[in-house]
Motif scaffolding. Structure first.
Motif: not given
Ligand code: MG
Ligand code: ADP
Ligand code: MG
Ligand code: MG
Ligand code: MG
Length: 633
Positions: A1, A101, A108
């Motif tokens: 992300m 997360e 993560e």
């Molecule tokens: Mg993600």
């Protein structure tokens, strides 16, 4: 992300006014990237995995576990080497990168830098994963553990969090989990609340319960506060949202709080990326079944082995009109799937693609499609993007509305990153040297890093085989979707059959040759997992034999080959049933536990032992040969 931008997120009533603005600029941003990068040729493969962990706090005296909500304190420690490196304080790239997360109990980890294309890189994966787990433990309190269970077994049961909170938060309005379980960064509570507001009700998740001999039939969950009257939405449970014989869940955390194993590859150019996207799409449900590792939800054994549908429902923001429950009046489309679902169209233009494989009605935004076409984007890619853009942006930051479309991709990424599909086609960030990438997203995280490495390496090798042998895995997407349903079933690896293409070597042209209508080179059939992975007599050669023949054609030292063979052997034996999937192992663990009352209930006592076992397996302190074989001993 990537790093999350900061700002003031708009509530849904305001955000929706800017939906077209975000879409419009998102498309311009995509076009800018496309025109700059469409001809870029990268020489080599780069790839990396993502592993998500839950942080569990143990009380060994009382033999209880809690989910620790300290992920952000832990991440601060874990992210320091990266920050020091970015600021030039240290020279060497960090060994791992760490990201928050959805859950405040999740972390993560990815490798510090992507892996390269050599076999040495492949055998470096497992040590890096092990190192990550060590780093995570070093950053945590001694009574906290980074566990790679897909789902905390009693997520949503009372008093399972540390610190404890009552489930009365305004963002998710759940009867089971408090808002404190959500990542506190403004994006996440907003995402949660805006999904609920847009949808017009709480998310509705029902997974079939596993009926054991003492499970009441019908099963009407006694742990649901059926008559709670704290929020308007509370009445949904008894008005049909909570199904009998199902484990009912009502919040995004139940899905986005699950841990996945994802793999991202850089392709040498955009066309190779599109091709890999297509070829891996039919593999996604197969690998989900083969990696199934989540048979427990909210303290009950489920009759499914995999998480996907839970996540899919947990972020389903479609309005009743979009779900086809009411005639279209205010909304633009009837949409057949959640934002988190399998792909709806293939993407490649290569010679093996045929239009008949795209047999799902593709909903897409016509104006966006037209804009893309006008600027030279081909039909398939334009449809792909125009399909992603049927969704509304859910989180819009007030300060970030007006961006430089030449140098930003935020508006594009707003929609791209909230279309959580089995495959993701990732365009390069603007002005970067990163290439076109493809992400494989269906796999469940495994208990040990040996397994996580095995599944990751398997997928990477499969992509090499697809490219070097020119394999063709195309089947109609409706069949891929059918496989996705099948893949959830309990012991699907053993008992179910999956659609798969019969002849993967077929040249695309032969079936359109005039005068040869009888032989259909595009045939697919139902195969067992064993046949797909290990091969079928006089039929599909099987993933593992294909990979072995690829490896035979390469120069590779014996030690490396042995390691890779152990990974392939794990996959092969899971498919044949010689070894258990994680889901089967966990289910057996519960059902054989002395405290299990054969009533589907996974008590806190069982949970303590199970999570402990998961940690021991991860650390190599316990070696269940029925799950892992003899490879790591
Ligand atoms: Mg993600
Ligand atoms: P997301 O959460 O958006 O999927 P992450 O940044 O968490 O993305 O993970 C991306 C993965 O891709 C990591 O494993 C990383 O090592 C890998 N990666 C990074 N750069 C590249 C690249 N250029 N090509 C392929 N993979 C890359
Ligand atoms: Mg990530
Ligand atoms: Mg993640
Ligand atoms: Mg990812």
């Amino acid at each position: 992300m990537g790093l999350l931008s900061l700002g003031t997120p708009l509530p849904w009533s305001e955000a929706k006014e800017f939906a077209d603005h975000v879409r419009k600029h998102g498309i311009e941003q995509f076009l800018n990237i496309y025109h700059h990068q469409k001809n870029v040729q990268k020489q080599c493969l780069l790839w990396g995995d993502e592993i998500e962990y839950i942080v569990v706090k143990f009380n060994d005296k009382e033999k209880t576990t809690k989910l620790s909500l300290r992920a952000f304190d832990i991440l601060e420690i874990l992210e320091k080497p990266e920050h020091d490196w970015l600021e030039g304080i240290t020279k060497d790239a960090p060994d791992a990168l760490w990201r928050p997360e959805y859950g405040r109990y999740m972390i993560e980890g990815t490798p510090g830098e992507p892996y390269g294309a050599t076999f040495r890189d492949l055998v470096g994966v497992e040590p890096n994963m092990k190192l990550r787990r060590k780093m995570a433990h070093a950053a945590m309190n001694p009574d906290e553990y980074a566990v790679t269970l897909v789902n905390y077994p009693r997520l949503g049961c009372p008093h399972e969090l540390d610190p404890d909170h009552e489930p009365n938060g305004k963002a998710c309005q759940s009867m089971f989990v408090p808002d404190e379980i959500i990542n506190p960064h403004a994006r996440f509570p907003t995402l949660t609340a805006n999904i609920r507001r847009r949808r017009g009700s709480k998310v509705q998740i029902n997974m079939p319960i596993y009926h054991d001999i003492n499970t009441p039939k019908p099963f009407i969950d006694p742990t649901i506060s059926w008559d709670r009257n704290l929020f308007d939405h509370d009445k949904e449970a008894k008005n049909g949202a909570a199904l009998p014989d199902h484990i009912y869940m009502d919040a995004m955390a139940f899905g986005m709080g699950c841990c996945c194993l994802q793999i991202t590859f850089q392709a040498c150019n955009i066309d190779e990326g599109r091709r890999l996207y297509d070829q891996l799409a039919p593999v996604a449900p197969i690998m989900m079944a083969l990696s199934a590792n989540s048979p427990i939800y909210r303290g009950y054994l489920a009759d499914v082995d995999a998480r996907w549908n839970v996540i899919s429902s947990s972020v389903d923001d479609r309005t009743p009109e979009e779900r086809g429950l009411k005639p279209l009046a205010n909304d633009r489309f009837v949409i057949n799937k959640s934002r988190y679902d399998s792909i709806d169209s293939y993407l490649s233009n290569d010679a093996t693609y045929k239009a008949k494989y795209d047999d799902i009605d593709l909903v897409y935004d016509q104006a966006i499609y037209d804009r893309l076409r006008e600027d030279g984007v081909d039909d398939k890619l334009a449809k792909h993007v125009a399909h992603l853009f049927i969704r509304d942006p859910l989180v819009i930051f007030k300060e970030l509305l007006d961006l430089d479309d030449k140098n930003s991709s935020d508006h594009f990424e707003n929609l791209q990153s909230t279309n959580w599909q089995t495959m993701r086609f990732k365009p390069p960030p603007p002005n970067s040297s990163i290439g076109w990438r493809v992400e494989f997203r269906s796999m469940e995280v495994q208990l040990s890093d040996f397994e996580n490495a095995a599944y990751s390496v398997f997928i990477v090798l499969l992509t090499r085989v697809i490219l070097s042998f020119g394999l063709n895995f195309y089947i109609p997407l409706s069949k891929v979707d059918a496989n996705m349903k099948t893949a959830h079933k309990r012991d699907a690896v053993l008992n179910e059959k999956f659609y798969f293409r019969k002849n993967v070597f077929t040249a695309s042209q032969s079936s359109s040759r005039p005068g040869t209508p009888v032989e259909d080179d595009d045939e697919y059939e139902l195969m067992t997992m064993n046949e797909i992975v290990n091969g079928k007599d006089n039929g599909f050669p099987g993933f593992v034999p294909l990979i072995h023949s690829y490896l035979n054609s390469t120069n590779i030292d014996i030690e490396t080959r042995c390691k890779l063979s152990s990974y392939l052997s794990l996959i092969s034996k899971r498919a044949s049933g010689e070894l258990l999937t994680g889901a089967a192992y966990i289910r057996q663990f519960v059902m054989n536990h002395p405290a299990y009352k054969k009533d589907s209930v996974v008590s806190s006592e069982i949970t303590y032992d199970l999570v402990k076992r998961a940690d021991q397996i991860a650390k190599g302190e316990y070696h269940p040969t029925e799950l892992l074989g003899n490879f790591t001993a």
